[in-house]
Scaffold this active site. Structure first.
Site, PDB file in Angstrom:
ATOM      1  CB  THR A   1       6.960  -0.051  10.920  1.00 40.72           C
ATOM      2  OG1 THR A   1       6.865  -0.381   9.460  1.00 40.72           O
ATOM      3  CG2 THR A   1       8.257   0.099  11.331  1.00 40.72           C
TER       4      THR A   1
ATOM      5  CG  HIS B   1       2.868   2.367  17.867  1.00 37.52           C
ATOM      6  ND1 HIS B   1       1.830   1.255  17.879  1.00 37.52           N
ATOM      7  CD2 HIS B   1       2.797   2.803  16.593  1.00 37.52           C
ATOM      8  CE1 HIS B   1       1.175   1.569  16.839  1.00 37.52           C
ATOM      9  NE2 HIS B   1       1.748   2.395  16.185  1.00 37.52           N
TER      10      HIS B   1
ATOM     11  NE  ARG C   1      -2.723  -0.496  14.567  1.00 35.82           N
ATOM     12  CZ  ARG C   1      -1.998   0.496  14.175  1.00 35.82           C
ATOM     13  NH1 ARG C   1      -1.021   0.907  13.738  1.00 35.82           N
ATOM     14  NH2 ARG C   1      -2.906   1.620  13.965  1.00 35.82           N
TER      15      ARG C   1
ATOM     16  CD  GLU D   1       1.853  -1.190  20.176  1.00 34.75           C
ATOM     17  OE1 GLU D   1       1.300  -0.076  20.206  1.00 34.75           O
ATOM     18  OE2 GLU D   1       2.315  -1.644  18.994  1.00 34.75           O
TER      19      GLU D   1
ATOM     20  N   GLY E   1       1.040  -1.320   0.008  1.00 33.68           N
ATOM     21  CA  GLY E   1       0.081  -0.269   0.080  1.00 33.68           C
ATOM     22  C   GLY E   1       0.983   1.175   0.068  1.00 33.68           C
ATOM     23  NE  ARG E   2      -2.029   5.835   2.066  1.00 39.36           N
ATOM     24  CZ  ARG E   2      -3.120   5.611   2.356  1.00 39.36           C
ATOM     25  NH1 ARG E   2      -4.075   5.421   1.409  1.00 39.36           N
ATOM     26  NH2 ARG E   2      -3.462   5.193   3.740  1.00 39.36           N
ATOM     27  CB  ILE E   3       3.311   2.598   4.631  1.00 35.65           C
ATOM     28  CG1 ILE E   3       2.484   3.843   5.421  1.00 35.65           C
ATOM     29  CG2 ILE E   3       4.586   2.280   5.539  1.00 35.65           C
ATOM     30  CD1 ILE E   3       1.983   3.508   6.689  1.00 35.65           C
TER      31      ILE E   3
END
Ligand code: DGY
Length: 331
Positions: free
Chosen positions: A242, A290, A244, A273, A161-163
């Site tokens: 990076t 995070h 989830r 977390e 995707g974008r990341i």
């Protein structure tokens, strides 16, 4: 909003930054959680009651209980995050509450941080920093903290995707081969630009020297990287996460690191977390709390998008990054 007109009431679970606060003040009667820690659940439930809008972070679980606590006035939940696994979007939709996230503005920042982790784990930066900082570095030596080359290696990406794309784009500077798997194959021009080769997930697992996860968390991706997937990776490979935490089965990762199934990991996200299992506190693991999107510029943009969604809604406009457009226009 003219003087004397009652502004809608908004609760924000963080004070955000000044610029988004200024925007919100023009349109809302705003109440902020000002504590330095995240607000306890009971406080969120109490303070959201009677509000028309909620701005929240990924630490707030927006579920039926919270929506009940908010009561019938709540019209929009604006998450200050691109991931929205903390929001029960169908429950919002049932109640005709708009939900929104902050896509687009954090891709480059998160990609930068993915590379920060990748380079740090490959070149043993954290161990080196510790050695230098503590005064235990007594002499240069030929084989002191020798790591693994990054340049020229194979970067495997799950989720383009974008990341994922922003991460892939940076790989050309390192002369890396990029391979990926994603639910939908990227258009040919994107593959060409990124020089990214589409492969099956198994092939990516088998061939990557660095495997970087960029899938969103959903029913299909929860636990995606477990014993079987890890066993397919090279013994010399590193896992970078990076996205989830629950995309990786943490106990299986600990096992894989203990048994030398993979060479190491760099993790920004965790299953529960802020809990981090002791088994991950190892020299060949780089840990971060995070921080993927944590730059002042990006967090400001994220907060402005969340504020913009809430403002648009009460101006009768479609919130620009609405997640459940079926609730729009309001009936
Ligand atoms: C997100 O936006 O989903 C990140 O995890 C936090 O910024």
């Amino acid at each position: 909003m003219g003087p004397g007109v009652n502004k809608p009431k908004l609760f924000s679970t963080h004070v955000l930054y000044e610029e988004p606060r200024r925007c919100l003040a023009e349109h809302f009667d705003v109440e902020y959680w000002t504590g330095s820690e995240r607000p306890p659940r009971a406080v969120v439930l109490q303070r959201v009651a009677g509000k028309d809008a909620l701005i929240c972070l990924l630490t707030e679980k927006v579920d039926r209980e919270l929506l009940d606590a908010a009561g019938p006035n709540l019209r929009i939940v604006a998450n200050v995050a691109v991931g929205y696994d903390n929001i029960d979007v169908p429950a919002c939709t049932e109640r005709k509450i708009a939900a929104s996230n902050t896509p687009g503005v954090l891709d480059e920042t998160t990609a930068d941080f993915t590379w920060t982790l990748l380079l740090a784990v490959a070149r043993r930066l954290v161990e080196g920093d510790h050695l230098a900082r503590t005064g235990w570095w007594l002499q240069w030596n030929f084989d002191l903290l020798c790591g693994t080359d990054v340049w020229g290696k194979t970067l495997g990406i799950l989720g383009l995707g974008r990341i994922g794309r922003a991460v892939a784009r940076r790989a050309s500077g390192f002369g890396m081969r990029v391979i990926y798997n994603s639910t939908t194959r990227a258009p040919a021009e994107v593959e060409r630009e990124l020089r990214a080769e589409f492969m099956s997930q198994d092939e990516v697992l088998q061939q990557a020297d660095f495997l970087s996860l960029h899938v969103p968390l959903n029913a299909k991706t929860r636990g995606l990287i477990g014993r079987e997937a890890l066993a397919k990776m090279k013994k010399t490979a590193f896992l970078i996460n990076t996205t989830r935490g629950p995309v990786v089965q943490e106990s299986e990762l600990v096992h894989a690191l203990e048994e030398g199934v993979i060479a190491g990991a760099a993790l920004d996200v965790f299953e529960r977390e802020p809990l981090i299992p002791d088994g991950l506190r190892r020299n060949n693991v780089v840990l971060a709390p995070h921080l993927g999107s944590a730059s002042i510029e990006t967090r400001t943009k994220m907060a402005l998008i969340a504020a913009g969604n809430a403002i648009a809604f009460f101006q009768g406009k479609r919130p620009p990054t609405i997640l459940n457009p079926e609730v729009w226009p309001r009936s």
